[in-house]
Design an enzyme around this catalytic site. Structure first.
Site, PDB file in Angstrom:
ATOM      1  N   SER A 144       0.839  -1.199   0.000  1.00 15.43           N
ATOM      2  CA  SER A 144       0.000   0.000   0.000  1.00 15.43           C
ATOM      3  C   SER A 144       0.875   1.250   0.000  1.00 15.43           C
ATOM      4  CB  SER A 144      -0.941   0.006   1.214  1.00 15.43           C
ATOM      5  OG  SER A 144      -0.208   0.138   2.410  1.00 15.43           O
ATOM      6  N   LYS A 164       6.447   1.677   9.298  1.00 12.40           N
ATOM      7  CA  LYS A 164       6.283   3.127   9.435  1.00 12.40           C
ATOM      8  C   LYS A 164       7.652   3.723   9.786  1.00 12.40           C
ATOM      9  CE  LYS A 164       1.717   2.762   9.181  1.00 12.40           C
ATOM     10  NZ  LYS A 164       0.964   3.209   7.994  1.00 12.40           N
ATOM     11  N   SER A 192       1.104   3.973   2.154  1.00 13.76           N
ATOM     12  CA  SER A 192       1.246   4.809   3.347  1.00 13.76           C
ATOM     13  C   SER A 192       2.667   5.316   3.565  1.00 13.76           C
ATOM     14  CB  SER A 192       0.777   4.039   4.589  1.00 13.76           C
ATOM     15  OG  SER A 192       1.721   3.068   4.978  1.00 13.76           O
ATOM     16  N   SER A 206      -2.203   7.570   5.950  1.00 15.16           N
ATOM     17  CA  SER A 206      -1.516   6.576   6.765  1.00 15.16           C
ATOM     18  C   SER A 206      -2.230   6.390   8.093  1.00 15.16           C
ATOM     19  CB  SER A 206      -0.064   7.012   7.018  1.00 15.16           C
ATOM     20  OG  SER A 206       0.567   6.152   7.936  1.00 15.16           O
TER      21      SER A 206
END
Length: 305
Positions: free
Chosen positions: A109, A166, A111, A270
């Site tokens: 994805s 992240k 993010s 996100s």
């Protein structure tokens, strides 16, 4: 961003295969091979006795080829043992490398755009934040702690079966404020340098792009105008929620001991610590350090910053 491990729960699959093939390999080395040797010796002794009798009766015998064939037939490993013995060292090596050194993942994805794109195949350093036991992910040897700016893979706190990726924004003790899409760390505003707008790969939309200069690290981020800094309605009730103060377009969090505050580089797209909370040290998987392939764009290969 829920990462896609290569071949799903590969660690557990490898562990089971390693145990099964390892048991067969050890059984063969210490039991089955000796049994085959004993059976071969008995067959050869019987053959030699027959040959000696024939020679004693005056019959000429050429027994070299037959004797070798009998021995080879009795010493030959069963197919299932042969394959297990061949695969065991390979599986054990892969399990060791993947569990303690590097693990591959696929980015599914957006993010972490623009740092990581959909389809990027990445490698994660499993030892830089400490040596952990595979499967249970329990740290047994301390090495380094995550630093602000690191791109880190971790077990999603709400579902430990999922791996997320992240960027580390806050380490234990940090006071993080996010207001008007700008970070302040321990009272010091983070510097932002505007770049050319970023064209979304998935749809014809331009995003504002900046270089964000965290202490000791700088990287690119995206903002979507006019989206808010975060959606207050999406904030969940997470552990240490009382360490955070939320308002309509601002929040301040003090990172608890043994936890980290994580955010995606695609800030307005996100789901991260702003919504579901802090990442405990026990959830850490490793540090993402390399894009080793993107089949749609091989030029993506390189170090992760």
């Amino acid at each position: 961003m829920n990462l896609q491990p290569i071949l799903g729960n590969f660690a557990l699959i490898l562990f089971v295969l390693m145990v099964v093939t390892g048991v067969v390999w050890f059984l063969d080395v210490f039991v089955l091979a000796r049994q085959r040797r004993a059976a071969a010796d008995a067959a050869l002794a019987e053959y030699d006795a027959r040959t000696a009798k024939l020679i004693a009766d005056g019959i000429k015998v050429d027994n070299n080829g037959n004797r070798a064939a009998i021995e080879a037939a009795h010493l030959r490993q069963p197919t299932w043992v042969e394959y297990s013995g061949s695969f065991f060292p390979v599986i054990a090596l892969v399990f060791f490398l993947r569990s303690f050194l590097w693990e591959p993942f696929k980015i599914p994805s957006s993010s972490m755009v623009p740092t990581l794109l959909v389809g990027d195949l990445i490698l994660v350093n499993k030892y830089t934040y400490g040596i952990r036991l595979p499967i249970v992910n329990k740290k047994i040897i301390e090495i380094n702690d995550p630093q602000r700016g690191d791109v880190m893979v971790f077990k999603y706190p709400k579902d430990m079966s999922q791996d997320y990726i992240k960027r580390v924004i806050g380490v234990p003790g940090d006071k993080i404020t996010y207001e008007n899409k700008r970070l302040t760390v321990n009272g010091v505003p983070v510097q932002y340098t505007p770049l050319d707008e970023y064209l979304d790969d998935e749809r014809p939309v331009y995003h504002k792009q900046f270089v964000e200069k965290l202490p000791g690290m700088e990287h690119r981020i995206l903002n979507t105008d006019p989206a808010r800094s975060f959606n207050l309605d999406g904030v969940e009730n997470f552990p240490h929620r009382d360490a955070c103060d939320y308002s309509y377009d601002k929040f301040t969090c003090t990172v608890p001991a043994g936890n980290y505050f994580m955010m995606g580089d695609n800030r307005d797209n996100s789901a991260d610590s702003r919504y579901w909370g802090f990442v405990p040290d026990k959830n850490i998987v490793g540090k993402a350090f390399l894009v080793w392939m993107n089949f749609g764009d091989p030029k993506r290969i390189g170090a992760i910053k």
